[in-house]
Design an enzyme around this catalytic site. Structure first.
Site, PDB file in Angstrom:
ATOM      1  CE  LYS A  40     -53.362  -3.745  19.473  1.00  0.00           C
ATOM      2  NZ  LYS A  40     -53.476  -2.360  18.997  1.00  0.00           N
ATOM      3  CG  ASN A  41     -51.174  -0.727  17.062  1.00  0.00           C
ATOM      4  OD1 ASN A  41     -52.199  -1.807  17.176  1.00  0.00           O
ATOM      5  ND2 ASN A  41     -50.308  -0.392  17.885  1.00  0.00           N
ATOM      6  CB  CYS A 134     -59.761   1.999  25.550  1.00  0.00           C
ATOM      7  SG  CYS A 134     -58.047   2.636  25.639  1.00  0.00           S
ATOM      8  NE  ARG A 139     -57.040   6.184  23.156  1.00  0.00           N
ATOM      9  CZ  ARG A 139     -56.184   4.625  22.760  1.00  0.00           C
ATOM     10  NH1 ARG A 139     -57.002   3.744  23.374  1.00  0.00           N
ATOM     11  NH2 ARG A 139     -55.542   4.731  21.411  1.00  0.00           N
ATOM     12  CG  ASP A 331     -48.111   1.207  21.666  1.00  0.00           C
ATOM     13  OD1 ASP A 331     -48.343   0.885  20.947  1.00  0.00           O
ATOM     14  OD2 ASP A 331     -49.118   1.897  22.746  1.00  0.00           O
ATOM     15  NE  ARG A 423     -57.809  -5.024  21.685  1.00  0.00           N
ATOM     16  CZ  ARG A 423     -57.728  -3.476  22.085  1.00  0.00           C
ATOM     17  NH1 ARG A 423     -56.709  -3.642  24.040  1.00  0.00           N
ATOM     18  NH2 ARG A 423     -57.291  -3.531  21.421  1.00  0.00           N
TER      19      ARG A 423
HETATM   20  C1  EPZ Z   1     -52.502   4.174  18.323  1.00  0.00           C
HETATM   21  O1  EPZ Z   1     -53.483   4.409  18.778  1.00  0.00           O
HETATM   22  C2  EPZ Z   1     -51.696   2.944  18.342  1.00  0.00           C
HETATM   23  N1  EPZ Z   1     -53.132   1.592  18.156  1.00  0.00           N
HETATM   24  C3  EPZ Z   1     -51.734   2.452  19.972  1.00  0.00           C
HETATM   25  O2  EPZ Z   1     -51.788   1.523  20.472  1.00  0.00           O
HETATM   26  C4  EPZ Z   1     -51.310   3.300  20.354  1.00  0.00           C
HETATM   27  O3  EPZ Z   1     -50.574   3.487  21.885  1.00  0.00           O
HETATM   28  C5  EPZ Z   1     -51.016   4.839  19.615  1.00  0.00           C
HETATM   29  O4  EPZ Z   1     -51.127   4.941  18.413  1.00  0.00           O
HETATM   30  C6  EPZ Z   1     -49.573   5.651  20.394  1.00  0.00           C
HETATM   31  O5  EPZ Z   1     -48.438   5.748  19.538  1.00  0.00           O
HETATM   32  C7  EPZ Z   1     -53.217   2.119  16.801  1.00  0.00           C
HETATM   33  O6  EPZ Z   1     -52.613   2.036  16.162  1.00  0.00           O
HETATM   34  C8  EPZ Z   1     -54.752   0.543  16.585  1.00  0.00           C
HETATM   35  P1  EPZ Z   1     -52.944   8.630  18.847  1.00  0.00           P
HETATM   36  P2  EPZ Z   1     -54.368   5.958  18.555  1.00  0.00           P
HETATM   37  O7  EPZ Z   1     -54.358   8.601  18.010  1.00  0.00           O
HETATM   38  O8  EPZ Z   1     -54.678   6.526  17.042  1.00  0.00           O
HETATM   39  C9  EPZ Z   1     -55.025  11.954  21.594  1.00  0.00           C
HETATM   40  C10 EPZ Z   1     -51.582  -0.374  21.807  1.00  0.00           C
HETATM   41  O9  EPZ Z   1     -51.894  -1.091  22.689  1.00  0.00           O
HETATM   42  N2  EPZ Z   1     -55.938  12.227  20.693  1.00  0.00           N
HETATM   43  O10 EPZ Z   1     -51.465   8.656  18.488  1.00  0.00           O
HETATM   44  O11 EPZ Z   1     -55.699   6.217  19.246  1.00  0.00           O
HETATM   45  C11 EPZ Z   1     -55.083  10.772  21.965  1.00  0.00           C
HETATM   46  O12 EPZ Z   1     -55.816  10.689  23.148  1.00  0.00           O
HETATM   47  C12 EPZ Z   1     -52.082   0.609  21.137  1.00  0.00           C
HETATM   48  O13 EPZ Z   1     -51.422  -1.443  20.575  1.00  0.00           O
HETATM   49  C13 EPZ Z   1     -56.241  13.375  20.861  1.00  0.00           C
HETATM   50  O14 EPZ Z   1     -56.084  14.326  21.509  1.00  0.00           O
HETATM   51  O15 EPZ Z   1     -53.495   7.217  19.109  1.00  0.00           O
HETATM   52  C14 EPZ Z   1     -53.493  10.251  22.914  1.00  0.00           C
HETATM   53  O16 EPZ Z   1     -53.357  10.975  24.035  1.00  0.00           O
HETATM   54  C15 EPZ Z   1     -52.993   1.414  22.347  1.00  0.00           C
HETATM   55  N3  EPZ Z   1     -57.346  14.000  19.519  1.00  0.00           N
HETATM   56  C16 EPZ Z   1     -52.703  10.771  21.906  1.00  0.00           C
HETATM   57  O17 EPZ Z   1     -53.344  11.764  20.874  1.00  0.00           O
HETATM   58  C17 EPZ Z   1     -57.507  13.042  18.828  1.00  0.00           C
HETATM   59  O18 EPZ Z   1     -58.122  13.271  17.583  1.00  0.00           O
HETATM   60  C18 EPZ Z   1     -51.980   9.925  20.757  1.00  0.00           C
HETATM   61  O19 EPZ Z   1     -53.278   9.189  20.323  1.00  0.00           O
HETATM   62  C19 EPZ Z   1     -56.679  11.518  18.441  1.00  0.00           C
HETATM   63  C20 EPZ Z   1     -55.927  11.276  20.071  1.00  0.00           C
END
Ligand code: EPZ
Length: 442
Positions: A40-41, A134, A139, A331, A423
């Site tokens: 999915k990701n 979410c 996020r 995850d 999802r």
């Molecule tokens: C991706 O989300 C995945 N989703 C998530 O999977 C996964 O948990 C996450 O990466 C971490 O591995 C997809 O790929 C579609 P991040 P993403 O940006 O890109 C903070 C699932 O269950 N952050 O790496 O949104 C954020 O709040 C989903 O399949 C900022 O502060 O994750 C979080 O604490 C859930 N500012 C951390 O970084 C930003 O601009 C990691 O977020 C961006 C992120």
């Protein structure tokens, strides 16, 4: 009364209420083999990447997921022609007719922010609503915005919308991320692929899905190097054409099935699985007492297999701390918490990625699990017995954790909120039935 008859009775009742449920009769050992679905990701950033391509792209091994459907709806809204035949998705993005993503489409899937970089890379403008938070907590997208501004994009945040434009074009830049954000890394790569000049990302995310995106874009004519490491360099090219690509297996779905086999003390062969993608989770399963063997390599021959045998007395792994790849993935934390609830001993979970990723703990305690949560730490004291209960899924992986625990719990469990599970899991119920679970959808 035979268990299946009880399940059918419960289903009948559930059907009367009209609420979709997964009904599980626990206590069955899972045995057999399963094929792991596409990731999915990975499919989400890949579909976004097709916006950059002035031609037709074909993506194979695309899982049947509501998130993938939502991404296809965004593509069609942009003027691309996106069609699906089984697990093959074809996207013709010769023409981009629209650069606004309506709020209702943005709200369907939080990660639709990953379309921002691609739409800007192709059209130099984009308007989309701020993706909501979410169930996992806020996020933020501050890292995405900071990076794109460094690349020459003018971004105005007004009335809940991001109005983005780059009238002078998008320029390569040297960007250091304060944390290895997966989405921010993907958006920068997508915007940089056709930018003027070189972009370097430091402290980039290293997830396999980033490697998959870079592999696809390079097939389309991009010049991305270093994906999978902390430093990624993208040399902008004038335009990209379409390409054919096979989506990598879903490492979190693979982890889910491994946990389902382990919690039922069963035996499972996962086909189409890439051992290198689940690296951090294997030693934890071995520490618990499972025998794990791997065959072949998906990356080289597409023949990767993982075998697990959990028919032993298992014990708690003591500590699981999530971190960015190649660390233990956040995850997979919920499904491992379900497993830990049934292991002799205590397990401390430390969740370092998200603020609010223990919501499944409350539901697990309804089955009899002993879990205490304090902010980003959860302490799980393993118990011998879980007993079936009515449960509600509040997010994607939390829902998968409830199914995992219900497979172990004695008696019948009924799980609502299964649109969360849809999802990210392609036919979870059908696959679990295939390996002996007493589980039904209705
Ligand atoms: C991706 O989300 C995945 N989703 C998530 O999977 C996964 O948990 C996450 O990466 C971490 O591995 C997809 O790929 C579609 P991040 P993403 O940006 O890109 C903070 C699932 O269950 N952050 O790496 O949104 C954020 O709040 C989903 O399949 C900022 O502060 O994750 C979080 O604490 C859930 N500012 C951390 O970084 C930003 O601009 C990691 O977020 C961006 C992120």
């Amino acid at each position: 009364m035979e268990n299946n008859a009880i399940l059918k009775g419960v289903l009948g009742l559930a059907a009367l209420t009209g609420v979709r449920k997964i009904v599980v009769g626990g206590g069955k050992k899972l045995e057999g083999e399963l094929e792991v679905q596409g990731a999915k990701n990975s499919i989400l950033p890949l579909l976004s990447g097709t916006v950059l391509c002035q031609g037709e792209s074909v993506l194979h091994n695309c899982p049947n997921l509501s998130d993938a459907d939502a991404a296809c709806r965004i593509l069609n809204c942009l003027g691309c022609k996106c069609g699906r035949e089984g697990n093959r998705v074809t996207v013709n993005s010769e023409q981009i007719l629209n650069t606004d993503v309506p709020a209702e489409l943005m709200r369907e899937m939080r990660s639709s922010i990953v379309f921002l970089g691609a739409i800007l890379g192709r059209t130099r403008q984009c308007r989309l609503s701020f993706p909501g938070g979410c169930e996992l907590g806020p996020r933020p997208i501050d890292l995405h915005i900071l990076a794109l501004k460094k690349m020459g994009v003018d971004i105005k945040e007004e009335h809940g919308y991001l109005n983005c434009s780059a009238p002078k074009g998008i320029y390569g830049a040297r960007i250091s991320l304060s944390l290895p954000s997966v989405g921010a890394t993907e958006n920068i790569i997508l915007a940089a692929a056709t930018a003027k000049g070189m972009t370097e990302i430091n402290n980039a995310a290293r997830e396999p899905e980033i490697v998959d995106l870079a592999a696809f874009l390079n097939k389309c004519g991009a010049k991305v190097s270093g994906a999978g490491t902390g430093t990624i360099v993208i040399e902008g090219v004038p335009k990209l054409g379409g390409a054919e690509h096979r989506v990598i297996p879903d490492r979190i779905v693979a982890a889910t099935y491994l946990c389902c086999a382990a919690i039922t003390r069963g035996e499972l062969i996962l086909k189409n699985a890439d051992y290198s993608h689940v690296g951090a989770m294997i030693p934890v399963l071995e520490q618990i007492g499972c025998n794990i063997y791997t065959y072949g390599s998906y990356a080289h021959s597409g023949e990767g297999k993982i075998y697990i045998n959990a028919a032993k007395s298992l014990r708690a792994p003591h500590k699981i701390r999530t971190s960015a790849h190649p660390g233990f993935p956040t995850d997979a934390q919920p499904m491992f918490m379900a497993l830990a609830s049934t292991l002799k001993g205590t397990t401390v979970f430390v969740e370092t990625i998200f603020d609010n990723r223990f919501r499944h703990a409350q539901e697990l305690t309804r089955l009899g699990a002993k879990i205490s949560v304090d902010n980003r730490v959860a302490v799980v004291e393993g118990v011998e017995k879980l007993s079936g209960a009515e449960l509600e899924a509040t997010d994607l992986r939390g829902g998968a954790a409830l199914v995992t625990a219900a497979l172990y719990a004695e008696g019948t469990s009924k799980i609502t909120g299964i649109s969360h599970i849809d999802r990210g899991y392609d036919n979870l119920v059908g696959n679990l039935r295939k390996i002996g679970a007493e589980i039904m959808n209705n």
